[in-house]
Design a protein around this motif. Structure first.
Motif, short mmCIF file in Angstrom:
data_model
loop_
_atom_site.label_atom_id
_atom_site.label_comp_id
_atom_site.label_asym_id
_atom_site.label_seq_id
_atom_site.Cartn_x
_atom_site.Cartn_y
_atom_site.Cartn_z
N ASP A 136 0.83 -1.21 0.00
CA ASP A 136 0.00 0.00 0.00
C ASP A 136 0.86 1.26 0.00
N ILE A 137 1.97 1.22 0.73
CA ILE A 137 2.87 2.38 0.76
C ILE A 137 3.46 2.63 -0.62
N THR A 138 3.98 1.58 -1.25
CA THR A 138 4.63 1.74 -2.55
C THR A 138 3.63 2.11 -3.64
N GLU A 139 2.52 1.39 -3.68
CA GLU A 139 1.51 1.70 -4.70
C GLU A 139 0.91 3.08 -4.46
N GLY A 140 0.80 3.47 -3.18
CA GLY A 140 0.30 4.81 -2.87
C GLY A 140 1.20 5.90 -3.42
N LEU A 141 2.52 5.72 -3.30
CA LEU A 141 3.46 6.70 -3.84
C LEU A 141 3.39 6.74 -5.36
N LEU A 142 3.28 5.58 -5.99
CA LEU A 142 3.18 5.55 -7.45
C LEU A 142 1.90 6.25 -7.92
N SER A 143 0.79 5.97 -7.26
CA SER A 143 -0.48 6.60 -7.63
C SER A 143 -0.45 8.10 -7.38
N GLU A 144 0.08 8.49 -6.23
CA GLU A 144 0.15 9.91 -5.89
C GLU A 144 1.01 10.67 -6.88
N ALA A 176 1.58 9.85 -10.00
CA ALA A 176 0.89 9.93 -11.29
C ALA A 176 -0.18 11.02 -11.27
N VAL A 177 -0.94 11.09 -10.18
CA VAL A 177 -1.98 12.12 -10.04
C VAL A 177 -1.35 13.51 -10.05
N ALA A 178 -0.18 13.64 -9.44
CA ALA A 178 0.51 14.94 -9.38
C ALA A 178 1.17 15.31 -10.69
N GLY A 179 1.18 14.38 -11.66
CA GLY A 179 1.80 14.65 -12.94
C GLY A 179 3.30 14.45 -12.95
N GLU A 180 3.83 13.89 -11.89
CA GLU A 180 5.28 13.67 -11.80
C GLU A 180 5.68 12.31 -12.36
N LEU A 181 4.79 11.35 -12.26
CA LEU A 181 5.03 10.02 -12.79
C LEU A 181 4.05 9.76 -13.92
N ARG A 182 4.43 8.88 -14.82
CA ARG A 182 3.57 8.56 -15.95
C ARG A 182 2.38 7.73 -15.48
N GLU A 183 1.34 7.69 -16.30
CA GLU A 183 0.21 6.80 -16.03
C GLU A 183 0.70 5.36 -16.13
N MET A 184 0.27 4.52 -15.20
CA MET A 184 0.80 3.16 -15.17
C MET A 184 -0.16 2.24 -14.42
N ASP A 185 0.06 0.95 -14.58
CA ASP A 185 -0.58 -0.07 -13.74
C ASP A 185 0.29 -0.17 -12.49
N VAL A 186 -0.15 0.45 -11.39
CA VAL A 186 0.73 0.56 -10.22
C VAL A 186 1.05 -0.80 -9.60
N THR A 187 0.12 -1.76 -9.69
CA THR A 187 0.40 -3.09 -9.14
C THR A 187 1.48 -3.79 -9.94
N MET A 188 1.41 -3.71 -11.25
CA MET A 188 2.42 -4.34 -12.09
C MET A 188 3.79 -3.70 -11.85
N ILE A 189 3.82 -2.37 -11.78
CA ILE A 189 5.08 -1.67 -11.57
C ILE A 189 5.65 -1.99 -10.18
N GLN A 190 4.78 -2.08 -9.19
CA GLN A 190 5.25 -2.41 -7.83
C GLN A 190 5.90 -3.78 -7.81
N TYR A 191 5.29 -4.76 -8.47
CA TYR A 191 5.89 -6.09 -8.53
C TYR A 191 7.20 -6.07 -9.32
N SER A 192 7.27 -5.23 -10.33
CA SER A 192 8.50 -5.12 -11.12
C SER A 192 9.64 -4.55 -10.28
N ILE A 193 9.32 -3.57 -9.44
CA ILE A 193 10.33 -3.00 -8.55
C ILE A 193 10.83 -4.08 -7.58
N ILE A 194 9.91 -4.86 -7.04
CA ILE A 194 10.30 -5.95 -6.13
C ILE A 194 11.21 -6.94 -6.87
#
Length: 199
Positions: free
Chosen positions: A130-138, A140-158
């Motif tokens: 939740d912490i990691t996906e929350g940062l990715l979502s936040e 993206a909403v702020a326009g700092e990160l690209r639109e993405m599937d946050v769950t897939m990206i979180q697993y990729s980081i792991i």
């Protein structure tokens, strides 16, 4: 005179043996022989092989969540994500047997641990997710990160983090700093919105 505890030795030896043999093939006899204790004394420290595994996995999850607590809450989302990634890369670059065991064995906890232990671990893993996906979502909403599937990206980081203990063997401060910089930059380059600046 009180007996000197060998619990830390048992745990470190078990982690090494779990890593070398795999949890399923490791035995309490192997651990006892390697640490130089009879099996009865070994059971004084841990009642079962699964108790050792559960403690190892639990501590790794808790320490990872603790890293997230060190990230400044005042920074921009992409800066907080970058700091969390850097802290995690630095940690997995420690080439720890316990970390390697965590990444190897966490997919098999339903097989190797009790239902209660699995539920407890899953709840804490969800906290980290939740912490990691929350940062990715936040971000993206702020326009700092690209639109993405946050769950897939979180697993990729792991996945990136999980493989570091398998190949990184240089323990010097310079080598560790280089790995932290390179992998943090690699991960952030994959999620930053184009034109934001250097990852």
């Amino acid at each position: 005179m009180p007996r000197i505890s060998r619990r830390d030795d048992v745990r470190a030896t078990a982690a090494r043996i779990f890593r070398e043999y795999g949890y399923s093939s490791a035995t309490m006899d192997l651990i006892a022989d390697a640490v130089g204790l009879n099996k009865g004394t070994l059971y004084h420290y841990y009642p079962s092989k699964s108790a050792i595994l559960y403690e190892l996995l639990s501590d790794q999850v808790d320490e990872t969540i603790a890293l997230a607590a060190r990230v400044s809450s005042d920074a921009r989302p992409y800066e907080r994500l970058r700091e969390l990634i850097r802290l995690q890369v630095e940690r997995v670059a420690g080439v720890s047997d316990e970390l390697a065991v965590f990444f190897h064995e966490i997919p098999w906890i339903e097989k190797n641990l009790s239902d209660e232990q699995v539920k407890d671990l899953r709840q804490r893993i969800d906290t980290y997710r939740d912490i990691t996906e929350g940062l990715l979502s936040e971000g993206a909403v702020a326009g700092e990160l690209r639109e993405m599937d946050v769950t897939m990206i979180q697993y990729s980081i792991i996945g990136v983090l999980a493989y570091v203990p398998e190949w990184f063997r240089l323990r010097s401060a310079e080598a560790t700093a280089e790995v932290v910089d390179e992998l943090s930059t690699f991960v952030m380059a994959g999620v930053l919105r184009s034109g934001l600046g250097s990852p």
